[in-house]
Every structure is written in structure tokens, then in C-alpha cells.
Design a protein around this motif. Structure first.
Motif: not given
Length: 344
Positions: A316-337
Motif C-alpha cells: 500500500i503506497p502512502v504519499p509521505c512528501r509532507p512528513l519529510i518536511e519535518q525530517h521523518g517518514s512513515l515508519h517514524c510516525v508509527t509503532m506497532q503493538l
């Protein structure tokens, strides 16, 4: 420490709010979080913390109504809790399996060596535990600075880390490499620690987190970012990293299978700084892999690579261009439990 592909109960998100560095980009970044949330709900539950009570209630209604309308297996549990920022991977709890069952470890978080405010983020896991978000799973404090993005587990006792991050003196200055390995063994059950001494990503605030560079995709298989342009500033460090990966051996002495990930075109912000776009920052969930894409020509090649790596999971692609403006991406904003922690 379970591998990321182990069965999960939920994914944790810390929702952006105007009190974070996202305040002038909320209209850009909230759709990214919503895309992640809806993708996760197709497969499992969500645990979302929000600084604003009204936003937590709003998201709870909106996401659960959407999940019911589409007959999805996942449900969202949204709670109000203070947070400095949105990087759940690094301030969220780290799960471990013990003879007595699951435990969640609450390592200290100091915003990657004191680079930004961190006090609310460091207290977030305790807020969630007090609110009952983790059910009967105990939360145990560990007096050691460690971010989830700095450790990769194969689920069989091997961790992959970078020396640039774990040895940075602004985190745990009293620990040498041997002491860090002992602590990782005592807390995460690490029998082997593979140290990468090279690897670099321009625009990265984390001191070379492993989840931006190289990732386990099975116990004997590592994917990694490869730069093939000798004119690119990353070329020397990433080629040295690749050679290190080729020298690593599994516990039985065999080499790892290595799969290179495409190298995205340089993405430059409004101030002329290169942003840390990397396809290594993907998230594995139950039945799927969420892959960050950046609206560059290499996106499609990256998705093809992930379909080859994970033939039994939906990509599943997730557009993450806005996230890298603050120097992180998809994995950085998630934590699996892991399975058994969040039951809704």
C-alpha cells in the motif's frame, strides 16, 4: 523483541496538533496521518493519542464510523494525552516477549540527544498505560535512552543498529559499546548485535536511525538503501554500509540475502535543504506493507521491489512528501503493538 512481521494487535499514532512543529503544515500533514490510519484499519486496530480532547473524540467517531461502514476488522481507540511531537516510533513503547508473557518497555526519550523539547513525549507511554490503553500488558520503565527507530529485530535474537546513533554521547554518555550490548541483551533479549559503522541520510535528525537505512524483512533477509550515483553526497557512506552488510553473517554462519531499495531523486525544501526521503521507512502490518512514496520517478520501482520482497502481503503506497518536511517518514510516525496488547 518480536520482529515487525509478527502478529500485531494495533498500530500506535501520535496525532499532529498546532502545538507541534506541524502548526503551519496541518492541512498538508493530517491527510497523511488519515491515510495511514485508514490503511491500518483495513487489517487491525489503531491506538491514537491526541493533545486536544475534542480532536480525540472527533477522530474516534469519524474513524470508527468509517470502519463500520466498510466492514473492516480494525477499530480506533483515540485518547487525549499531551505530546511534543508525532514520532511514535521513537517515544512509543518497545514490546518484548518474556516467559511470563508480553511486556512493554518504556525507554527514556530525549528527542535524539536533546535536539528538541521532549518532556511530554517522554511521559506519553505512562499516560496511555494509566488510561488503560495497553490492557493487562505491564509497562516497565528502563533508565536508558533508546528510540524504536534505532533498533531492528529479526525476532530470533539478532538486532541491527548503527554506531552513529547508539554511541552518540548526548544519549547515554556513560555507556560504551560493550555496555550497550549488555543492556540490549538484558532488556530486549539480544543474543547478537550487528553494528553498522557507516550510513548517512541528509536532513536526518536522528543520527542515522537504522530504520532509514537497512531493515530486516525476514530472519535471513535484509533490504537496504543503495546509492549508485558517484556525484551524490551519500555515495561513499552508503557504499561502505553495503560492504558492511555483505560481511555480516547469520547465527549459523551463512550470509544474509540482501535486497537494495531504489534511491529517490533529491527532494529539496523551500530553504534549499535536502530532505531525508527513504523507502526503508516502510511499515509491516498484518497482511500488508505500507510504503512511503514521494512523488518521484523511483516510487514505482520501489513498489515493485516491495511486491517481490513480500509476495503474500498487500503493498500500500502512502504519499509521505509532507512528513519529510519535518525530517521523518512513515515508519517514524508509527509503532506497532503485538497481538494481545490492544483488544477493542
Amino acid at each position: 523483541m518480536p520482529a515487525e512481521w509478527a502478529p500485531q494487535s494495533a498500530v500506535m499514532l501520535t496525532w499532529p496538533h498546532p502545538g507541534t512543529d506541524w502548526f503551519h503544515r496541518m492541512d498538508d500533514v493530517e491527510p497523511v496521518f488519515m491515510a495511514i490510519a485508514r490503511a491500518v484499519l483495513r487489517f487491525q486496530n489503531l491506538l491514537i493519542s491526541c493533545e486536544q480532547v475534542f480532536r480525540a473524540e472527533q477522530l474516534d467517531r469519524e474513524l470508527n464510523q468509517w470502519a463500520r461502514q466498510h466492514n473492516l476488522p480494525g477499530r480506533a481507540h483515540c485518547v487525549a494525552a499531551p505530546a511534543n511531537d508525532t514520532w511514535s516510533r521513537d517515544h512509543g513503547p518497545v514490546a518484548v516477549m518474556t516467559p511470563d508473557g508480553l511486556r512493554l518497555l518504556d525507554f527514556r526519550f530525549n528527542a535524539w540527544g536533546g535536539k528538541f523539547p521532549w518532556e511530554k513525549d517522554n511521559a506519553l507511554n505512562q499516560h496511555l498505560a494509566t488510561a488503560g490503553c495497553f490492557g493487562d500488558t505491564p509497562l516497565e520503565k528502563v533508565d536508558f535512552v533508546l528510540e524504536g527507530g534505532s533498533i531492528e529485530s529479526d525476532g530470533e535474537g539478532t538486532l541491527l543498529v548503527t554506531s552513529e546513533c547508539l554511541m552518540t554521547p548526548t544519549r547515554n554518555p556513560e555507556y560504551d559499546r560493550a555496555a550497550i550490548e549488555t543492556l540490549l541483551g538484558d532488556t530486549l533479549g539480544a543474543e547478537r548485535v550487528l553494528w553498522l559503522n557507516h550510513g548517512y541520510l541528509a536532513g536526518d535528525d536522528t543520527d542515522s536511525h537504522i530504520d532509514t537505512l537497512a531493515r530486516f524483512v525476514s530472519p535471513g533477509h535484509i533490504c537496504f538503501v543503495r546509492c549508485e550515483d558517484p556525484e551524490d553526497e551519500h555515495y561513499p557512506a552508503l557504499n561502505a554500509m553495503e560492504e558492511e552488510l555483505r560481511q555480516f553473517r547469520q547465527a549459523d554462519g551463512t550470509s544474509y540475502r540482501l535486497t537494495p531499495l531504489p534511491w529517490p531523486d533529491a527532494i529539496i525544501d523551500d530553504e534549499g535543504q535536502r530532505l531525508p526521503a527513504t523507502y526503508a521507512n516502510f511499515l509491516i502490518i498484518n497482511g500488508a506493507v505500507l510504503v512511503p512514496v514521494y512523488d518521484v520517478p523511483q516510487d514505482e520501482a520501489a513498489l515493485i521491489t516491495f511486491r517481490e520482497i513480500f509476495p503474500d502481503r498487500e503493498i500500500i503506497p502512502v504519499p509521505c512528501r509532507p512528513l519529510i518536511e519535518q525530517h521523518g517518514s512513515l515508519h517514524c510516525v508509527t509503532m506497532q503493538l503485538p497481538a494481545g496488547v490492544v483488544e477493542l
